[in-house]
Design a protein around this motif. Structure first.
Motif, PDB file in Angstrom:
ATOM      1  N   VAL A 249       0.999  -1.317   0.076  1.00  0.00           N
ATOM      2  CA  VAL A 249       0.127  -0.033  -0.061  1.00  0.00           C
ATOM      3  C   VAL A 249       0.799   1.242   0.029  1.00  0.00           C
ATOM      4  O   VAL A 249       0.363   2.615  -0.053  1.00  0.00           O
ATOM      5  N   GLU A 250       2.156   1.147  -0.067  1.00  0.00           N
ATOM      6  CA  GLU A 250       2.916   2.161  -0.036  1.00  0.00           C
ATOM      7  C   GLU A 250       3.131   2.965  -1.564  1.00  0.00           C
ATOM      8  O   GLU A 250       2.785   2.002  -2.442  1.00  0.00           O
ATOM      9  N   SER A 251       3.670   4.032  -1.685  1.00  0.00           N
ATOM     10  CA  SER A 251       3.826   4.669  -2.882  1.00  0.00           C
ATOM     11  C   SER A 251       5.242   4.272  -3.227  1.00  0.00           C
ATOM     12  O   SER A 251       5.284   4.392  -4.521  1.00  0.00           O
ATOM     13  N   SER A 252       6.159   4.067  -2.627  1.00  0.00           N
ATOM     14  CA  SER A 252       7.602   3.862  -2.858  1.00  0.00           C
ATOM     15  C   SER A 252       7.696   2.295  -2.845  1.00  0.00           C
ATOM     16  O   SER A 252       7.141   1.835  -1.964  1.00  0.00           O
ATOM     17  N   PRO A 253       8.594   1.750  -3.598  1.00  0.00           N
ATOM     18  CA  PRO A 253       8.807   0.267  -3.288  1.00  0.00           C
ATOM     19  C   PRO A 253       9.434   0.020  -2.004  1.00  0.00           C
ATOM     20  O   PRO A 253       9.352  -1.118  -1.763  1.00  0.00           O
TER      21      PRO A 253
ATOM     22  N   PHE B 120      -2.728  -2.630 -11.999  1.00  0.00           N
ATOM     23  CA  PHE B 120      -2.356  -3.885 -11.740  1.00  0.00           C
ATOM     24  C   PHE B 120      -1.251  -4.500 -12.732  1.00  0.00           C
ATOM     25  O   PHE B 120      -0.447  -5.448 -12.275  1.00  0.00           O
ATOM     26  N   LEU B 121      -1.558  -4.334 -13.867  1.00  0.00           N
ATOM     27  CA  LEU B 121      -0.464  -4.893 -15.004  1.00  0.00           C
ATOM     28  C   LEU B 121       0.954  -4.020 -14.658  1.00  0.00           C
ATOM     29  O   LEU B 121       1.829  -4.940 -14.522  1.00  0.00           O
ATOM     30  N   TYR B 122       0.800  -2.713 -14.438  1.00  0.00           N
ATOM     31  CA  TYR B 122       2.300  -2.169 -13.973  1.00  0.00           C
ATOM     32  C   TYR B 122       2.759  -2.536 -12.787  1.00  0.00           C
ATOM     33  O   TYR B 122       4.083  -3.080 -12.733  1.00  0.00           O
ATOM     34  N   ARG B 123       1.910  -3.166 -11.706  1.00  0.00           N
ATOM     35  CA  ARG B 123       2.505  -3.408 -10.568  1.00  0.00           C
ATOM     36  C   ARG B 123       3.052  -4.871 -10.715  1.00  0.00           C
ATOM     37  O   ARG B 123       3.934  -5.191 -10.233  1.00  0.00           O
ATOM     38  N   SER B 124       2.365  -5.755 -11.661  1.00  0.00           N
ATOM     39  CA  SER B 124       2.862  -7.152 -11.720  1.00  0.00           C
ATOM     40  C   SER B 124       4.145  -7.134 -12.424  1.00  0.00           C
ATOM     41  O   SER B 124       5.111  -7.896 -12.476  1.00  0.00           O
ATOM     42  N   ARG B 125       4.434  -5.991 -13.468  1.00  0.00           N
ATOM     43  CA  ARG B 125       5.727  -5.978 -14.108  1.00  0.00           C
ATOM     44  C   ARG B 125       6.707  -5.463 -13.132  1.00  0.00           C
ATOM     45  O   ARG B 125       7.988  -5.937 -13.563  1.00  0.00           O
ATOM     46  N   GLN B 126       6.476  -4.851 -12.052  1.00  0.00           N
ATOM     47  CA  GLN B 126       7.404  -4.397 -11.207  1.00  0.00           C
ATOM     48  C   GLN B 126       7.865  -5.388 -10.185  1.00  0.00           C
ATOM     49  O   GLN B 126       8.788  -5.289  -9.377  1.00  0.00           O
ATOM     50  N   GLY B 127       7.098  -6.758 -10.276  1.00  0.00           N
ATOM     51  CA  GLY B 127       7.587  -7.753  -9.383  1.00  0.00           C
ATOM     52  C   GLY B 127       6.972  -7.593  -8.186  1.00  0.00           C
ATOM     53  O   GLY B 127       7.496  -8.082  -7.054  1.00  0.00           O
TER      54      GLY B 127
END
Length: 164
Positions: free
Chosen positions: A7-11, A157-164
């Motif tokens: 739920v954070e904005s940064s990794p 969600f696609l961006y999130r899944s690509r980021q691992g």
């Protein structure tokens, strides 16, 4: 249960940040995002509350009344879910429950956003159907629904899944 960092904005957490400080930061960031959505749903909800008192409302079809009901109730649901984090924060204040509140509030924001998409789509379908009739209304509201689903849900969600 969600990963606390989801739920954070940064990794990653801020260096030296405690879990309590991270939960505080995440909650503030979530509330900042909800302020945008709450304003939009409030304007839509206020508009929808005035519609039945308009002179032409008695001319709407049974289907349009049903559509109005869907738009109104989904705007009310969105309002409830968007306001829930602030209300619950008041009740849970200083109870050491900020991290579970952040996770629950994130889910509330997702449900509220979905309800807002339903309200926007059904309100648009109602108005465009009233003005232009069925084919234009269906195409317009379908495009808006797809746009909302893509921009608000699928794309992230696609961006999130690509980021691992």
């Amino acid at each position: 249960m969600q990963d606390p960092q989801s739920v954070e904005s940064s990794p990653s957490a801020v260096p030296g940040e405690s879990p309590a400080a991270r939960a505080d930061r995440n909650f503030v960031e979530l509330l900042q995002g909800l302020r945008v959505a709450v304003t939009g749903v409030q304007v839509l909800f206020a508009f929808l509350l005035t519609v039945p008192f308009s002179p032409g409302f008695e001319e709407v079809t049974h289907f349009q009344r049903d559509l109005y009901y869907v738009a109104l109730v989904s705007a009310a649901v969105a309002s409830i879910f968007f306001i829930a984090p602030a209300a619950q924060h008041r009740i849970l204040f200083r109870q050491g429950l900020k991290e579970p509140l952040v996770h629950r509030s994130n889910r509330y924001a997702m449900v509220g956003t979905l309800a807002l998409a339903v309200s926007i789509t059904s309100a648009t379908l109602l108005v465009v159907d009233y003005i232009f009739h069925w084919p234009v209304a269906v195409i317009t509201s379908a495009v808006l629904a797809l746009l909302a689903v893509w921009i608000w849900f699928v794309g992230p969600f696609l961006y999130r899944s690509r980021q691992g």
